[in-house]
Design a protein around this motif. Structure first.
Motif, short mmCIF file in Angstrom:
data_model
loop_
_atom_site.label_atom_id
_atom_site.label_comp_id
_atom_site.label_asym_id
_atom_site.label_seq_id
_atom_site.Cartn_x
_atom_site.Cartn_y
_atom_site.Cartn_z
N LEU A 108 2.99 -0.98 4.34
CA LEU A 108 2.45 0.32 4.02
C LEU A 108 3.61 1.28 3.80
O LEU A 108 4.46 1.46 4.67
N THR A 147 0.18 -3.11 10.72
CA THR A 147 0.81 -3.17 9.40
C THR A 147 2.24 -2.69 9.46
O THR A 147 2.52 -1.61 10.03
N GLY A 163 -8.66 -0.22 -5.20
CA GLY A 163 -7.70 -1.32 -5.15
C GLY A 163 -8.37 -2.67 -5.01
O GLY A 163 -7.89 -3.69 -5.54
N GLY A 221 0.85 -1.19 0.00
CA GLY A 221 0.00 0.00 0.00
C GLY A 221 0.88 1.23 0.00
O GLY A 221 1.85 1.30 0.75
N ILE A 280 -6.65 -2.68 1.25
CA ILE A 280 -6.19 -3.88 0.54
C ILE A 280 -5.43 -4.82 1.47
O ILE A 280 -4.95 -5.87 1.03
N PRO A 294 -2.35 -4.42 3.04
CA PRO A 294 -1.04 -4.55 2.41
C PRO A 294 -0.03 -5.28 3.29
O PRO A 294 -0.11 -5.23 4.53
N ARG A 322 -7.41 4.12 1.47
CA ARG A 322 -7.26 3.41 0.20
C ARG A 322 -6.05 2.46 0.24
O ARG A 322 -6.08 1.38 -0.34
N ALA A 323 -4.99 2.88 0.94
CA ALA A 323 -3.81 2.02 1.05
C ALA A 323 -4.03 0.87 2.02
O ALA A 323 -3.54 -0.24 1.81
#
Length: 350
Positions: free
Chosen positions: A155, A185, A99, A78, A150, A152, A146-147
């Motif tokens: 990040l 994360t 995404g 992300g 998903i 991730p 938005r990051a």
């Protein structure tokens, strides 16, 4: 066990080394900041991890997989950019869901994850709003959502708070750290803001001219900088010329007649000393110290900032605003600090 390992990561543009053989290991869930001045290689490092810049040599291993064998959109990372890069003509929910759509996530699951993530970043009830009608802080939250939506593996944050005013930036720092801790994360932040890096990070990677100067916890890097560059870059410091001499059976560092034992070092001759402004105290005669005269004093709310002329040159001194009277401009003063407050190196090394 390392989760992300950068091994001798290098990027050259012709004869210029933007990143020079960088080694870094990051554990799962850690918050790392790449900190340094413009042109130090921090953004290039982030872009190589993301896949936007191809390295000249070296490897980036993510949980045992070589990232450089994987296309950028398949790395599961992300990214939050400095400009946020939001789509202005679609809603917040559609921005955040983008995404997930690209990954073929079913609509029902998309909607649930978008709602959960908007709640996480403090945007409950704003799913149908358009970015162009939001404040800078709210847009930053949309980009973060938005990051994160998903889920991730890592990040990556490319100076995401630099467009915000000082008060909002400080508030968002607290929010960002809280969110990162709650989600867990693994995060890598690029910043030139020393205060931001120290406030957010588990560890800081201080970079200069493409090379790593020090990797340490924020408090360690500040208290025991590995070089004069780190000492100067992480807050204010005083850089003094001195010399190491023998005094009986011990070595001392002589600073214009103010002598202190050399802490756990074997040095001789000319040296350079750094001492933090807050470690310098006003003392009364006849206590050992350095004579000076207050050139200026500036009130900064929680503390006073002094510029003091001494035989060692101009010194910066910080004194907490604790209600105790402080010296006036033009007043003669005596300054002192302890042996454990010094960073000492040979003149050539500094």
């Amino acid at each position: 066990m390392s989760y992300l390992a950068l091994e001798r990561l290098t990027k050259a543009y012709g004869s210029v080394l933007a990143v020079d053989a960088l080694d870094l290991t990051v554990v799962r869930g850690e918050f790392i900041s790449l900190l340094g001045p413009s042109g130090c290689g921090k953004t290039t490092t982030l872009q190589m991890i993301a896949g936007f810049v191809e390295p000249t040599s070296g490897r980036a291993m993510l949980d045992g997989t070589d990232l450089f064998g994987v296309r950028p959109n398949k790395r599961g990372l992300g990214v939050v950019f400095q400009s946020y890069a939001l789509f202005p003509h679609v809603t917040v929910a559609e921005n955040v869901a983008f995404g997930l759509e690209m990954r073929g996530v079913p609509r029902a699951e998309r909607e649930q994850r978008v709602k959960q993530t908007l709640d996480l970043v403090g945007l409950t009830g704003m799913a149908d709003r358009y970015p162009r009608r939001m404040s800078g802080g709210q847009q930053q939250r949309v980009a973060l959502a938005r990051a994160l939506v998903i889920q991730p593996a890592i990040l990556l944050l490319d100076e995401p708070l630099s467009n915000l005013d000082a008060k909002l930036r400080e508030e968002m720092q607290t929010e960002l750290r809280t969110i990162q801790r709650s989600v867990g994360t693994t995060t890598i932040l690029v910043t030139h803001d020393q205060g931001e890096a120290m406030a957010l990070s588990d560890r800081i990677v201080i970079m200069n001219k493409g090379r790593v100067e020090q990797i340490a916890r924020p408090d360690e890097a500040y208290a025991r900088p590995a070089s004069a560059f780190v000492a100067n870059f992480l807050g204010k410091t005083n850089v003094l010329s001195a010399k190491v001499v023998n005094e009986g059976n011990r070595q001392v560092v002589d600073m214009a007649g103010f002598r202190l034992p050399v802490p756990n070092r074997s040095l001789s001759g000319a040296v350079t000393v750094t001492v933090r402004p807050e470690r310098i105290a006003f003392v009364d005669d006849p206590a050992p110290g350095v004579q000076g005269r207050v050139h200026t004093r500036v009130f900064q709310g929680t503390h006073w900032l002094f510029h003091i002329e001494t035989e060692l040159g101009a010194l910066i001194v910080l004194r907490q605003n604790d209600g105790v009277a402080v010296p006036s401009e033009g007043e003669n003063v005596r300054l002192a600090w302890g042996e454990n407050d010094l960073l000492i190196a040979t003149s050539g090394a500094m």
